[in-house]
Every structure is written in structure tokens, then in C-alpha cells.
Scaffold this active site. Structure first.
Site, PDB file in Angstrom:
ATOM      1  N   SER A  80      72.161  50.980  22.141  1.00 52.44           N
ATOM      2  CA  SER A  80      71.309  51.063  21.101  1.00 52.44           C
ATOM      3  C   SER A  80      69.818  50.751  21.530  1.00 52.44           C
ATOM      4  O   SER A  80      68.781  51.426  21.424  1.00 52.44           O
ATOM      5  CB  SER A  80      71.490  49.962  20.074  1.00 52.44           C
ATOM      6  OG  SER A  80      72.711  50.288  19.316  1.00 52.44           O
ATOM      7  N   ASP A 128      80.918  49.047  15.422  1.00 48.09           N
ATOM      8  CA  ASP A 128      81.399  49.886  16.644  1.00 48.09           C
ATOM      9  C   ASP A 128      82.720  49.183  17.305  1.00 48.09           C
ATOM     10  O   ASP A 128      83.257  49.680  18.331  1.00 48.09           O
ATOM     11  CB  ASP A 128      80.285  50.060  17.713  1.00 48.09           C
ATOM     12  CG  ASP A 128      79.150  50.911  17.063  1.00 48.09           C
ATOM     13  OD1 ASP A 128      79.641  51.638  16.064  1.00 48.09           O
ATOM     14  OD2 ASP A 128      78.044  50.942  17.772  1.00 48.09           O
ATOM     15  N   LYS A 184      81.975  58.221  12.215  1.00 49.47           N
ATOM     16  CA  LYS A 184      81.520  57.858  13.524  1.00 49.47           C
ATOM     17  C   LYS A 184      81.864  58.876  14.391  1.00 49.47           C
ATOM     18  O   LYS A 184      82.122  60.228  14.057  1.00 49.47           O
ATOM     19  CB  LYS A 184      82.307  56.461  14.123  1.00 49.47           C
ATOM     20  CG  LYS A 184      81.644  55.196  13.258  1.00 49.47           C
ATOM     21  CD  LYS A 184      80.414  55.027  13.491  1.00 49.47           C
ATOM     22  CE  LYS A 184      79.902  54.020  12.431  1.00 49.47           C
ATOM     23  NZ  LYS A 184      78.326  53.762  12.415  1.00 49.47           N
ATOM     24  N   ARG A 205      87.272  57.204  12.615  1.00 50.73           N
ATOM     25  CA  ARG A 205      88.090  55.900  13.568  1.00 50.73           C
ATOM     26  C   ARG A 205      89.335  55.169  12.830  1.00 50.73           C
ATOM     27  O   ARG A 205      90.138  54.697  13.574  1.00 50.73           O
ATOM     28  CB  ARG A 205      86.904  55.022  14.201  1.00 50.73           C
ATOM     29  CG  ARG A 205      86.080  55.566  15.239  1.00 50.73           C
ATOM     30  CD  ARG A 205      85.154  54.608  15.912  1.00 50.73           C
ATOM     31  NE  ARG A 205      84.585  55.097  16.999  1.00 50.73           N
ATOM     32  CZ  ARG A 205      83.374  54.743  17.233  1.00 50.73           C
ATOM     33  NH1 ARG A 205      82.741  53.767  16.658  1.00 50.73           N
ATOM     34  NH2 ARG A 205      82.723  55.399  18.251  1.00 50.73           N
TER      35      ARG A 205
HETATM   36  C1  S3P Z   1      73.494  52.408  16.100  1.00 56.32           C
HETATM   37  C2  S3P Z   1      73.960  51.917  14.625  1.00 56.32           C
HETATM   38  C3  S3P Z   1      75.306  52.022  14.143  1.00 56.32           C
HETATM   39  C4  S3P Z   1      76.352  52.210  15.339  1.00 56.32           C
HETATM   40  C5  S3P Z   1      75.907  53.080  16.315  1.00 56.32           C
HETATM   41  C6  S3P Z   1      74.561  52.602  16.786  1.00 56.32           C
HETATM   42  C7  S3P Z   1      72.286  52.087  16.369  1.00 56.32           C
HETATM   43  O1  S3P Z   1      75.540  53.218  13.242  1.00 56.32           O
HETATM   44  O2  S3P Z   1      77.484  52.439  14.778  1.00 56.32           O
HETATM   45  O3  S3P Z   1      76.587  53.110  17.365  1.00 56.32           O
HETATM   46  O4  S3P Z   1      71.717  51.926  17.584  1.00 56.32           O
HETATM   47  O5  S3P Z   1      71.332  51.940  15.380  1.00 56.32           O
HETATM   48  P1  S3P Z   1      74.955  53.247  11.737  1.00 56.32           P
HETATM   49  O6  S3P Z   1      73.722  52.438  11.597  1.00 56.32           O
HETATM   50  O7  S3P Z   1      75.197  54.698  11.291  1.00 56.32           O
HETATM   51  O8  S3P Z   1      76.257  51.961  11.139  1.00 56.32           O
END
Ligand code: S3P
Length: 434
Positions: free
Chosen positions: A22, A315, A342, A346
């Protein structure tokens, strides 16, 4: 590529997992939009973050990679991007696509965003809706799926958006569009989600306000290039936290791991299950909390996962379901419908693999009930999802027979070198083509 995992083993020693996905995506995006240079260390050289890096190169940003994990972004300023010659390919990355669409909605040029089969099956209506309210023009394929066509030259106006689901990607998308909008852009979230965008904007000198569950910013400011030290990804560390917890004899130190409170649900949940996890050397690195995490084997028990932990561990559920399979009693997860959209569904993917390994589950629309038991062996499908692959690989530590994890190529999206690092720590894993 597939993994063949022999049963048994323990995880011992010290290791650092790759950089946070992220934060890596965001470091390229904000670095590109900043004035001046941004030096990034600890960057995740996984396919997802590299796809974002290439997308910005395609839009005229000079980005150097002087050494492993090091990236220098020569920012072009908020208004310095230029149209790419072709559609931008974000690969497998939902974060890359959802954040980019926000940022591109405010550009003077048209753009097209595409990705792999998994990404092209994921819902984008959740970002198209707020952006349309801001004045953007975005076309999607059927069902609001990618590829996306973004019409440039639209004047955006700030909105106050109430997120219909706890999603950091949607929140970040709206905030990035807000940089280009007239007036204030505010987002209210139904539950706390990862706040890396807000923290990093602050690091680039952009004022972001938070009041309760609402974050806001004013359009029309500027970002100043800065230094970013990307911590190790707690989502990648999660496989080792679970692996060491379930494997007798394990004692592992995971160094320099990001422990942002919007990401630490895996620590809370594992501790509630009885895991032996201690944080050492807690510190702050570039606005993000970091620690070394020591984890030792401990008997786990099934729990009802607290609802407020779900977005904070979103995650990590593939790994946590392996912990649940090795725990005594039942683990119940509800309120996690987001897991169905996802990189794969999952809940369905984990239920299928767990059943192959002899674990009983009950699939709920928004979660799952996992009955702790004894893991057998067999061939499990990953549905081309990196985290499903790694979860079933670590299950080998407690399996009675070998586990074959099919279709593991996507592990490189978030965790290049997973098999080598896991083998070094004590997992009996080999990869082969086919
Ligand atoms: C992320 C937010 C999450 C996560 C993804 C990365 C991000 O998704 O599942 O792997 O970097 O902002 P969501 O915001 O859709 O829940």
C-alpha cells in the site's frame, strides 16, 4: 509455477519481509505529483507496485531505480503529467487502479486503465460513483468493471462523501481527486481503514484534516518531494506470524514491520487466539509506526473475530483461516463480505482448499466458520490469488501429508522471493514450473 510443501518444520531466526504494498503504490503516486525529488527506500519490487511505477513513467515521470528497493521519483508537480501513448496496465493491482482513477479524473487529458483477468473482474462502480458526483466522466465495461476510460478536462468540485463500505482504496481515490477539485473534499468512513494516504500527504507537506471519522482536504495546494522509508509489509509478515504460531519449536523475529493501528488487526486477532507475539524496538519511521515482531509457537484457540477488527485485518484472513484450522474449537468470522471481491473470492477459495486438507468449514455470505482440526494434505487451487497461495504454503508446517499449491505465479505481485525466505526460515517448500 507451483509450490510443493513437505509437512513439518519450524520457523526460526530473523528476517525482513519485503516493503509494504500500500505504501509503495502511494510513494510513487505522490512522488510523481510532488515538486522536486522523492527518494524511496524499502520499496516493494513486486509486480503490483512496479505496474504503478511503469504507469507513471508512461505519463512522462522520470523514475530511477539506483539499487534494490531504492527508487528516486523526479516529481512533475500536480499539473505536470502527460497523456500516456497507450492504455495503462495495472496488472493485478486493485490499489493501483482505484487510486489512479481518482488522480486521473482531474487531468486535462483522457486516459485508459486496464489490468489482468482478476482485476478486470473487480468492481469499480465504488470509485466511479463518487468521482461522477465530483464531475468526472468515466466509462467502464459491463457491470462497472475495467477497462476504464477517463475523460480529461473535467472541472472537479469537492464533495462530502459517505463511504458505503469500509474501503481505503475508495477513500484514497476521492482524496486524490480532491487535490484537483475546487473547494473542500471530505470522506466519512463507516469504520477506520488504512490511513497511509492521509499520513503520506502530510509527509509531502499537504494539509489533511481529520475530525472523528471524516478526513478532508482543500484542492489546489502543492506537494513537496520528500524521503520515504517503506516499512516491511505486515500483510506479508502475517504468513510468518501464523506459521510460527502454529509450528512447534518456532521462534522468529520479523524486523522493521509497519504496525500502523489501521493495519494491526492480525496482531490483535492472533493474540486473542492465544498467540505469543511481542513487539520490540517500537519506533516511528517517516510518519509510520514500525516495530520488530517476535513470534513463538503457542497453542491457539478458536474465537469469534471482533467486528471492529475486520477492516484492520482485511488482507490477512487467508493466513488467519490457517491459524483457525490449527486452533482448538471454532473460529467465526462475519461482516467480511469485502473478502468476496478481493483478488479472488477469498471465502470460497479458502473454504475449498481447507476442505481439500480435511478441515470443516461453513461458508456464510459475509464470512466463514472454521472448525479447528488436523490438516491432511493434497493439491489446492489458488484462483490466481497471491495470498491464497502463501496461506496454503504455510499450512504445510502443520500438515500430515505434502501440500501442492497450484498456480502460484501471482505471489510475485506482493511478495517476490517468498519461497526462498520461507525456506530459509524453515518451511519445507520448493517451487517448480507447471
Ligand atoms: C488497500 C486497501 C484494501 C486492501 C488492499 C490495499 C490500499 O482494500 O484490501 O489490499 O492500499 O488502500 P479496500 O480499501 O478496497 O478494502
Amino acid at each position: 509455477m507451483k509450490f510443493s510443501v513437505q509437512p513439518g518444520g519450524a520457523l526460526v531466526g530473523e528476517l525482513r519481509v519485503p516493503g509494504d504494498k500500500s505504501i509503495s503504490h502511494r510513494s510513487i503516486m505522490l512522488g510523481a505529483l510532488a515538486e522536486g525529488r522523492t527518494r524511496i527506500s524499502g520499496f516493494l519490487e513486486g509486480e503490483d507496485a512496479l505496474a504503478t511505477l511503469e504507469a507513471f513513467r508512461a505519463m512522462g515521470v522520470q523514475i530511477e531505480r539506483p539499487a534494490r528497493g531504492e527508487v528516486v521519483v523526479n516529481g512533475v508537480g500536480l499539473h505536470g503529467l502527460r497523456a500516456a501513448d497507450a492504455a495503462l496496465d495495472l496488472g493485478n493491482a486493485g490499489t493501483g487502479m482505484r487510486l489512479l482513477v481518482g488522480l486521473l479524473a482531474g487531468q486535462p487529458f483522457d486516459s485508459e486503465l486496464s489490468g489482468d483477468a482478476s482485476l478486470c473482474s473487480r468492481p469499480m462502480g465504488r470509485v466511479i460513483e463518487p468521482l461522477t458526483l465530483m464531475g468526472a466522466h468515466i466509462e467502464a465495461a459491463e457491470g462497472g468493471r475495467p477497462p476504464l476510460r477517463i475523460r480529461g478536462g473535467k472541472a472537479l468540485k469537492g464533495i462530502h462523501y459517505e463511504l458505503p463500505m469500509a474501503s481505503a482504496q475508495v477513500k484514497s481515490c476521492v482524496l486524490l481527486a480532491g487535490l484537483y477539485a475546487e473547494g473542500e473534499t471530505a470522506v466519512t468512513e463507516p469504520a477506520p481503514t488504512r490511513d497511509h494516504t492521509e499520513r503520506m500527504l502530510g509527509g509531502f507537506g499537504y494539509t489533511v484534516r481529520r475530525k472523528g471519522s471524516t478526513v478532508s482536504l482543500q484542492g489546489g495546494g502543492a506537494l513537496r518531494g520528500c524521503e520515504i522509508d517503506v516499512p516491511a509489509d505486515i500483510s506479508s509478515a502475517a504468513f510468518f506470524l501464523v506459521g510460527a504460531s502454529i509450528a512447534p519449536g518456532s521462534d522468529l523475529l520479523l524486523t522493521h514491520v509497519g504496525i500502523n493501528p489501521t493495519r494491526d488487526g492480525v496482531l490483535t486477532i492472533l493474540r486473542l487466539m492465544g498467540a505469543d507475539i511481542t513487539l520490540q524496538n517500537e519506533r516511528e519511521v517517516g510518519g509510520e509506526p514500525v516495530a520488530d515482531i517476535r513470534v513463538r509457537h503457542a497453542p491457539l484457540r478458536g474465537i469469534e473475530i471482533p467486528a471492529d477488527q475486520v477492516p484492520l485485518a482485511i488482507d490477512e484472513f487467508p493466513a488467519l483461516f490457517i491459524a483457525a484450522a490449527c486452533a482448538e474449537g471454532q473460529t467465526v468470522l462475519r461482516g467480511a463480505q469485502e473478502l468476496r471481491v478481493k483478488e479472488s473470492d477469498r471465502i470460497a477459495a479458502m473454504a475449498e482448499g481447507l476442505s481439500t486438507l480435511g478441515i470443516r468449514t461453513q461458508v456464510l455470505e459475509d464470512g466463514i466458520i472454521v472448525e479447528g482440526g488436523s490438516l491432511g494434505g493434497g493439491a489446492v487451487r489458488t484462483f490466481l490469488d497471491h495470498r491464497i497461495a502463501m496461506a496454503f504454503a504455510i499450512a504445510g508446517l502443520r500438515a500430515a501429508q505434502p501440500i501442492e499449491v497450484l498456480d502460484c505465479d501471482h505471489v510475485a505481485t506482493s511478495f517476490p522471493g517468498f519461497e526462498q525466505l520461507a525456506a530459509q526460515a524453515g518451511l519445507h517448500i520448493e517451487s517448480s514450473t507447471g
